[in-house]
Write a protein that holds these residues in place. Structure first.
Motif, mmCIF file in Angstrom:
data_model
loop_
_atom_site.group_PDB
_atom_site.id
_atom_site.type_symbol
_atom_site.label_atom_id
_atom_site.label_comp_id
_atom_site.label_asym_id
_atom_site.label_seq_id
_atom_site.Cartn_x
_atom_site.Cartn_y
_atom_site.Cartn_z
ATOM 1 N N GLN A 209 38.381 43.954 50.753
ATOM 2 C CA GLN A 209 37.185 44.777 50.568
ATOM 3 C C GLN A 209 37.119 45.394 49.162
ATOM 4 N N LEU A 210 38.215 45.343 48.442
ATOM 5 C CA LEU A 210 38.245 45.900 47.087
ATOM 6 C C LEU A 210 38.089 44.824 46.010
ATOM 7 N N LEU A 211 37.904 43.573 46.432
ATOM 8 C CA LEU A 211 37.968 42.460 45.481
ATOM 9 C C LEU A 211 36.784 42.404 44.525
ATOM 10 N N LYS A 212 35.565 42.478 45.049
ATOM 11 C CA LYS A 212 34.398 42.192 44.213
ATOM 12 C C LYS A 212 34.291 43.086 42.976
ATOM 13 N N PRO A 213 34.453 44.411 43.077
ATOM 14 C CA PRO A 213 34.363 45.228 41.859
ATOM 15 C C PRO A 213 35.410 44.858 40.817
ATOM 16 N N LYS A 214 36.574 44.390 41.277
ATOM 17 C CA LYS A 214 37.632 44.006 40.338
ATOM 18 C C LYS A 214 37.268 42.711 39.608
ATOM 19 N N ILE A 215 36.764 41.729 40.343
ATOM 20 C CA ILE A 215 36.360 40.475 39.704
ATOM 21 C C ILE A 215 35.158 40.720 38.789
ATOM 22 N N ASP A 216 34.224 41.545 39.241
ATOM 23 C CA ASP A 216 33.065 41.885 38.410
ATOM 24 C C ASP A 216 33.523 42.484 37.080
ATOM 25 N N ALA A 217 34.494 43.396 37.138
ATOM 26 C CA ALA A 217 34.994 44.037 35.919
ATOM 27 C C ALA A 217 35.672 43.023 35.011
ATOM 28 N N ALA A 218 36.432 42.113 35.599
ATOM 29 C CA ALA A 218 37.124 41.102 34.793
ATOM 30 C C ALA A 218 36.126 40.180 34.102
ATOM 31 N N VAL A 219 35.108 39.741 34.846
ATOM 32 C CA VAL A 219 34.083 38.869 34.266
ATOM 33 C C VAL A 219 33.353 39.579 33.128
ATOM 34 N N ALA A 220 32.994 40.832 33.370
ATOM 35 C CA ALA A 220 32.265 41.601 32.351
ATOM 36 C C ALA A 220 33.103 41.812 31.092
ATOM 37 N N SER A 221 34.431 41.771 31.250
ATOM 38 C CA SER A 221 35.335 41.991 30.119
ATOM 39 C C SER A 221 35.788 40.688 29.465
ATOM 40 N N GLY A 222 35.257 39.576 29.946
ATOM 41 C CA GLY A 222 35.521 38.301 29.289
ATOM 42 C C GLY A 222 36.624 37.458 29.891
ATOM 43 N N CYS A 223 37.188 37.851 31.024
ATOM 44 C CA CYS A 223 38.227 37.039 31.652
ATOM 45 C C CYS A 223 37.607 35.751 32.185
ATOM 46 N N MET A 224 38.255 34.618 31.875
ATOM 47 C CA MET A 224 37.721 33.318 32.292
ATOM 48 C C MET A 224 38.745 32.484 33.052
ATOM 49 N N ARG A 225 39.852 33.102 33.453
ATOM 50 C CA ARG A 225 40.899 32.385 34.184
ATOM 51 C C ARG A 225 41.300 33.227 35.392
ATOM 52 N N PHE A 226 41.147 32.669 36.594
ATOM 53 C CA PHE A 226 41.377 33.419 37.821
ATOM 54 C C PHE A 226 42.267 32.630 38.773
ATOM 55 N N ASP A 227 43.251 33.317 39.351
ATOM 56 C CA ASP A 227 44.120 32.732 40.368
ATOM 57 C C ASP A 227 43.623 33.110 41.755
ATOM 58 N N GLY A 228 43.779 32.187 42.687
ATOM 59 C CA GLY A 228 43.439 32.474 44.076
ATOM 60 C C GLY A 228 44.279 31.627 45.009
ATOM 61 N N ALA A 229 44.209 31.936 46.288
ATOM 62 C CA ALA A 229 44.857 31.136 47.325
ATOM 63 C C ALA A 229 43.925 31.100 48.527
ATOM 64 N N ILE A 230 43.656 29.919 49.026
ATOM 65 C CA ILE A 230 42.724 29.766 50.140
ATOM 66 C C ILE A 230 43.083 30.718 51.279
ATOM 67 N N LYS A 231 42.068 31.418 51.761
ATOM 68 C CA LYS A 231 42.169 32.386 52.862
ATOM 69 C C LYS A 231 43.054 33.592 52.540
ATOM 70 N N GLY A 232 43.433 33.732 51.269
ATOM 71 C CA GLY A 232 44.186 34.919 50.855
ATOM 72 C C GLY A 232 45.614 34.966 51.339
ATOM 73 N N TYR A 233 46.159 33.818 51.711
ATOM 74 C CA TYR A 233 47.540 33.811 52.192
ATOM 75 C C TYR A 233 48.501 34.168 51.067
ATOM 76 N N GLY A 234 49.618 34.797 51.451
ATOM 77 C CA GLY A 234 50.710 35.007 50.512
ATOM 78 C C GLY A 234 50.705 36.355 49.843
ATOM 79 N N GLY A 235 51.632 36.468 48.932
ATOM 80 C CA GLY A 235 51.911 37.698 48.219
ATOM 81 C C GLY A 235 53.313 37.569 47.670
ATOM 82 N N CYS A 236 53.808 38.576 47.050
ATOM 83 C CA CYS A 236 55.139 38.464 46.449
ATOM 84 C C CYS A 236 56.206 39.011 47.394
ATOM 85 N N PRO A 237 57.190 38.176 47.792
ATOM 86 C CA PRO A 237 58.202 38.653 48.733
ATOM 87 C C PRO A 237 59.195 39.634 48.128
#
Length: 282
Positions: A209-237
């Motif tokens: 639920q917090l994702l969209k404002p973060k991606i919006d900010a990154a796009v507006a600041s010129g970020c053009m490389r994004f990592d993702g994982a289908i269905k949001g699985y995972g994280g750092c163990p």
């Protein structure tokens, strides 16, 4: 042009039950038909540290790369792992997790930050000899839960050091979900202007639920490389017990397309990848 990096390695690595090697390979083969720029497919690390990734070399041998549309990235944490990965010409990128947090660097790679920086220099030199590209992930790049020092100025010091080593791709990684849109905007705006030779990416772990404002900010600041994982699985163990997940690729695609970007993805193949994810992560 937007670059999407799909991260099945990050989605799989923390799972306790071992995912069959053939299933991993089938999933990565399906992902390679979608049109992602890069697939973070495995890691050359100690099987004791990350048992799930002990079959990375075997997975690689099962990949059908003839018609693949994506480059391959493997994570390494030391010279030995880098040398192992560099034996394979199919691998385009090596990724190294360098932490802004001293505590997390020790937990993640059993090294101090200074030792890790020495390793980055070693691996960068090896990559240059072999014609590969090193992607450096600045983990805990938006703060940490350990009370270690953090500021945007500290991040810029890391970037400056990596720039001096000739690093061409740096991905700011929010390991525990502490990034805010304001901090994302600040980091990308300042560093992209100061270091125009570097391609800056974003690897978020966040609540959906917090994702969209973060991606919006990154796009507006010129970020053009994004990592993702289908269905949001995972994280750092190695981060903490209460993990926030990876960015769901399907959500990332929707947000970026909402900004008007043509991501040049094969949506039919993506639907098939989503179906296969249900098998892999059942």
């Amino acid at each position: 042009m937007i670059k999407l990096v799909e991260c099945p390695r990050d989605a799989m690595q923390g799972r306790s039950e071992f995912i069959d090697t053939a299933i991993k390979a089938a999933y990565i083969n399906q992902l390679s038909q979608v049109g992602f720029d890069t697939i973070d497919f495995g890691s050359f690390v100690s099987p004791k540290a990350v048992p799930q990734m002990r079959d990375t070399e075997e997975v690689l041998s099962l990949l059908d790369l003839f018609n693949a549309k994506s480059k391959l990235l493997a994570i390494v944490v030391n010279r030995r792992g880098a040398e192992d990965a560099l034996h394979f010409e199919e691998i385009d990128y090596l990724g190294f997790p360098l932490s802004v947090s001293e505590t997390f660097q020790q937990r993640n790679t059993n090294k101090s930050i200074n030792e890790a920086l020495d390793t980055v220099e070693e691996i960068q030199n090896l990559c240059e000899v072999k014609g590969k590209t090193l992607v450096t992930y600045l983990s805990m790049g938006f703060g940490n839960p350990y009370g270690d020092p953090f500021s945007s100025e500290l991040v810029a010091q890391f970037v400056h050091h990596l720039d001096e080593l000739g690093i061409k791709i740096i991905s700011f990684a929010d390991t525990v979900g502490s990034a805010t849109p304001e901090l994302i905007s600040e980091l990308y705006t300042v560093n992209s202007k100061e270091f125009p030779r570097i391609e800056f990416g974003l690897h978020l772990h966040t609540h959906p639920q917090l994702l969209k404002p973060k991606i919006d900010a990154a796009v507006a600041s010129g970020c053009m490389r994004f990592d993702g994982a289908i269905k949001g699985y995972g994280g750092c163990p190695f981060a903490e017990d209460e993990l926030v997940g990876n960015v769901a690729t399907e959500s990332l695609i929707a947000i970026l397309e909402g900004h008007g970007f043509d991501l040049n993805l094969n949506k039919i193949e993506f639907v098939e990848a989503m179906k296969l994810a249900n098998v892999v992560f059942h």
